[in-house]
Structures are given as structure tokens and as C-alpha cells.
Design a protein around this motif. Sequence first.
Motif, PDB file in Angstrom:
ATOM      1  N   ALA A  14     101.065-108.949-104.498  1.00  0.00           N
ATOM      2  CA  ALA A  14     102.502-109.153-104.309  1.00  0.00           C
ATOM      3  C   ALA A  14     102.831-109.348-102.832  1.00  0.00           C
ATOM      4  O   ALA A  14     101.996-109.119-101.951  1.00  0.00           O
ATOM      5  N   GLY A  15     104.060-109.756-102.579  1.00  0.00           N
ATOM      6  CA  GLY A  15     104.507-109.961-101.206  1.00  0.00           C
ATOM      7  C   GLY A  15     105.642-109.042-100.837  1.00  0.00           C
ATOM      8  O   GLY A  15     106.537-109.416-100.086  1.00  0.00           O
ATOM      9  N   TYR A  16     105.588-107.820-101.363  1.00  0.00           N
ATOM     10  CA  TYR A  16     106.660-106.873-101.104  1.00  0.00           C
ATOM     11  C   TYR A  16     106.513-106.252 -99.719  1.00  0.00           C
ATOM     12  O   TYR A  16     105.478-106.369 -99.062  1.00  0.00           O
ATOM     13  N   GLN A  17     107.549-105.555 -99.309  1.00  0.00           N
ATOM     14  CA  GLN A  17     107.576-104.953 -97.979  1.00  0.00           C
ATOM     15  C   GLN A  17     106.338-104.118 -97.696  1.00  0.00           C
ATOM     16  O   GLN A  17     105.721-104.231 -96.630  1.00  0.00           O
ATOM     17  N   ILE A  18     105.942-103.286 -98.640  1.00  0.00           N
ATOM     18  CA  ILE A  18     104.826-102.375 -98.401  1.00  0.00           C
ATOM     19  C   ILE A  18     103.525-103.136 -98.180  1.00  0.00           C
ATOM     20  O   ILE A  18     102.689-102.720 -97.370  1.00  0.00           O
ATOM     21  N   ASN A  19     103.335-104.266 -98.846  1.00  0.00           N
ATOM     22  CA  ASN A  19     102.118-105.058 -98.650  1.00  0.00           C
ATOM     23  C   ASN A  19     102.024-105.610 -97.236  1.00  0.00           C
ATOM     24  O   ASN A  19     100.951-105.646 -96.636  1.00  0.00           O
ATOM     25  N   ILE A  20     103.164-106.063 -96.723  1.00  0.00           N
ATOM     26  CA  ILE A  20     103.157-106.714 -95.406  1.00  0.00           C
ATOM     27  C   ILE A  20     103.191-105.689 -94.277  1.00  0.00           C
ATOM     28  O   ILE A  20     102.442-105.772 -93.306  1.00  0.00           O
ATOM     29  N   LEU A  21     104.066-104.690 -94.400  1.00  0.00           N
ATOM     30  CA  LEU A  21     104.220-103.695 -93.338  1.00  0.00           C
ATOM     31  C   LEU A  21     102.914-102.944 -93.086  1.00  0.00           C
ATOM     32  O   LEU A  21     102.515-102.739 -91.933  1.00  0.00           O
ATOM     33  N   THR A  22     102.233-102.542 -94.155  1.00  0.00           N
ATOM     34  CA  THR A  22     100.978-101.805 -93.973  1.00  0.00           C
ATOM     35  C   THR A  22      99.910-102.663 -93.305  1.00  0.00           C
ATOM     36  O   THR A  22      99.118-102.171 -92.487  1.00  0.00           O
ATOM     37  N   LYS A  23      99.910-103.927 -93.623  1.00  0.00           N
ATOM     38  CA  LYS A  23      98.949-104.861 -93.027  1.00  0.00           C
ATOM     39  C   LYS A  23      99.150-104.947 -91.511  1.00  0.00           C
ATOM     40  O   LYS A  23      98.178-104.912 -90.734  1.00  0.00           O
ATOM     41  N   TYR A  24     100.407-105.035 -91.091  1.00  0.00           N
ATOM     42  CA  TYR A  24     100.703-105.108 -89.656  1.00  0.00           C
ATOM     43  C   TYR A  24     100.426-103.780 -88.963  1.00  0.00           C
ATOM     44  O   TYR A  24      99.960-103.753 -87.809  1.00  0.00           O
ATOM     45  N   GLU A  25     100.704-102.662 -89.646  1.00  0.00           N
ATOM     46  CA  GLU A  25     100.423-101.345 -89.053  1.00  0.00           C
ATOM     47  C   GLU A  25      98.924-101.166 -88.833  1.00  0.00           C
ATOM     48  O   GLU A  25      98.495-100.671 -87.781  1.00  0.00           O
ATOM     49  N   ILE A 382     109.355-106.494 -86.575  1.00  0.00           N
ATOM     50  CA  ILE A 382     109.850-105.489 -87.519  1.00  0.00           C
ATOM     51  C   ILE A 382     108.904-104.299 -87.570  1.00  0.00           C
ATOM     52  O   ILE A 382     109.335-103.136 -87.596  1.00  0.00           O
ATOM     53  N   CYS A 383     107.611-104.542 -87.584  1.00  0.00           N
ATOM     54  CA  CYS A 383     106.623-103.469 -87.625  1.00  0.00           C
ATOM     55  C   CYS A 383     106.770-102.538 -86.429  1.00  0.00           C
ATOM     56  O   CYS A 383     106.692-101.307 -86.570  1.00  0.00           O
ATOM     57  N   ASP A 384     106.995-103.086 -85.247  1.00  0.00           N
ATOM     58  CA  ASP A 384     107.163-102.258 -84.054  1.00  0.00           C
ATOM     59  C   ASP A 384     108.373-101.337 -84.193  1.00  0.00           C
ATOM     60  O   ASP A 384     108.341-100.182 -83.735  1.00  0.00           O
ATOM     61  N   ARG A 385     109.435-101.828 -84.822  1.00  0.00           N
ATOM     62  CA  ARG A 385     110.629-101.003 -85.001  1.00  0.00           C
ATOM     63  C   ARG A 385     110.366 -99.858 -85.971  1.00  0.00           C
ATOM     64  O   ARG A 385     110.817 -98.732 -85.762  1.00  0.00           O
TER      65      ARG A 385
END
Length: 398
Positions: A14-25, A382-385
Motif C-alpha cells: 500500500a501507499g499509506y502514510q505509515i508505509n512512506i513515513l517509516t521508509k524515510y525514518e 514531512i519526515c523531518d517534522r
Amino acid sequence: MKILHIEDYVHPDAGYQINILTKYEAARGHEIHILSAYPQGLPEYLVSFFEIDDLEQKDNDFQAKYQVRIHRLPIKGFVSGRVVFGKELYQKIEEIAPDIVFAHGNDTLTSIKLIYYCTKHNIPIVSDSHMLEMASNNPFRKAFRFVYRHTVARKINKCRIPVIRTQDDDYCIRLLGVDESLSPYIPLGSDLMLFHPDSEVKRSMREKYNISQDGFVVVYAGKLDAYKGGRLLAEALIEGFDKAKTGGREITAVIVGNTVGEYGAGVEELFSKSKNRIVRIPTQVYVNLAGFYQMADIAVFPKQCSLSFYDVQACGLPVLLEDNELNRLRTEHNNGFIFENDNAFALREGIYRLAGMNEEEFDNMVQSSVKYIEENYNYDEICDRYLSIIESVKENRC
């Protein structure tokens, strides 16, 4: 820093927030874990959108690619749209021993339980809110809000737990009682590593699906159920488009997504009766969606504008959205139009409006769409914030 994200159900495709945010973190060097449910016992509408037969392998592939580990637990039940975990939830938290817990969706039963558990055991916790008042349709919503304000919100406010708003809306402040000072707004966004204009992909994808390079392509990607307006979209596409209103170009609709049940069968029947060319594509994994957006000219959202709004805009697609307060704000940047709710004719006229633009005017909308995302909804920023807020509460104790 070891961050544990907890959400009722996560699918790695999926392309939900949790998939993307965790990847950047994880890309920033943090140890990232996701804790979620096995699909068994969940309702069909939650698990039918993506393939689950090889879910364990997909979880492992996600970990290998992004260095994010996914853990799963069985559920005890599913009540009023909420997953019910057992004591295994707390046992797994103890096993992972995170520096901080990120409870996704502050109003889920899981997050409510986590707020009490984490404060009792001195585990720093952050939550977020994805809810809008117009999307709250539970018949018990007034009673829930009353109880939440007088119990959970008091705990949140006393313990200074951030509840990050992902929508520029005061729902969790006004109706759930969370202190405004604890509820900063950080928007959802797009992964610009994946989503951006690409003329070569556009050419090759159109060639692959035998679509004219000079044609006008309308894309929709997502569920085709009643909530997302599947039938509305099909009705808007039945009659053939008049080339006199499209600058002489043929309109092709690319519809990406699966249908389910009797409603879905009705949608497919309408698609089959369309006098326009419709290219039907089954549900795609998140990383494959970029090509379908890059091949198109515009994107439509018949109902309930989804997270893919940010991704299609990043690819330079002006949008057509149903009329509501949030969508009016979203289309204030020369990046799309709204149409009257539940009106197939209005949706159809919106397609004509965009297809009939002169080249310069349309190109300006394309550039405005890309700029709107790059300047406001880039997940790199967004990840930095998010990490700034997580760092600020890491040593917080109630």
C-alpha cells in the motif's frame, strides 16, 4: 532511535502514510518497527484490495528493501470498524522495547489502549489523527466523542501526548477535546522519489497499452466501491465524448483497481457499456502506480479524495474532485477543479473542461500541480517534522 509504529492493519504494497513515513525514518538511520494485525478475521473490505496469500514474503521484502521490520499479531475480534488485540499487543511491545511508540489513529481502540498502557509504563508515545467530521459516519459517534473527551483526551492533555493532525481540520480539537497546543498539523504528502513527471515513461506506457501519444488520458486508481464513487465514475464515462469539445482528441480512461461483490459487478457492467475506450487494470502495488499516473493527463476522484491525490499531483496531473470544503482549498492553486457531489454529468463536464483547454493554459496547470506538492507535501521534509516532534517527547514521562 528505536521507533515502533502501531496500526490496526498494514499491507506492504500500500501507499499509506505509515508505509512512506517509516521508509524515510529508516533512511535517516533509525531502527523502525511496524506492529500490525494478521489479515485473518478482518472484514473483506480491508483485506480484498491487496493480495494476502504471500503476505509474509511481502513483509520480508519490505524489510529487505527499506530496513523496516513488520511484526504481526492475531486479533481477538473486529468491532464497530476497530481491531481488537489481546494481551499479545503488550507482550510484543515489551519484546521490541522501543524508545517511543507511534500509535496511528488516535481514535482507534488500539490507540486508546496504547495511550493508557504507555503512560502507565512510562513509555513515550505519539499519536495522530486522520479523521474529518464529514467522514465520521458511525451511528454512535456522538456518544463516542462524549466519552473520549471526558476520558482519553484528559489523559492525552495531562500527559502532553502529541496528536498530530494529518488534515488541516480541527476535528480532534473541537470534537474530541485534545488541546490545540498538542495537535500540530503535518500534512500527508507524496514520495517524490517515486512520483514525478516522466515523459519517457508516458511514451512507453501509452505504447504498451496502445494509447495514442496525442490522446487525452483520464486516470482513476483505487477502490471502486460505493464510498469511492465507482458507479458515479462509470456513469460519467458511458456516453461517448464529443471530440469537438476535446480539441479533437480521443479520451481514454485508465481505471486501476478491483471491484468486489454485487456493487462491483454493476460497476463493471457499466464500464462494458461505455462508448469510450476504457483500459481496465487490476489493483497495483504502490510502487507500480507511478507509471499509470505518468502516462495520464488528468486524474479524477469521484468521491472521497484519497492519499493518491498527492501522488497524481506530484506527477503533474490536474485533478477533478467532489465539492467539499477541503477540496475547495486543495484546488485553489491552479491545479484542478471541483464538481457537484454525486453528479455524473458534472464530473463529465469537468473532464470536458480540462480536455478542452488550450495547450498553454493546461501546461500551466501541470506545472502548478507539481509545484504545489514539491513546496508543501514532500515527504522528505514531512519526515523531518515528524522526527522533530518524536525527539521532543522521547524523554517525556507522565
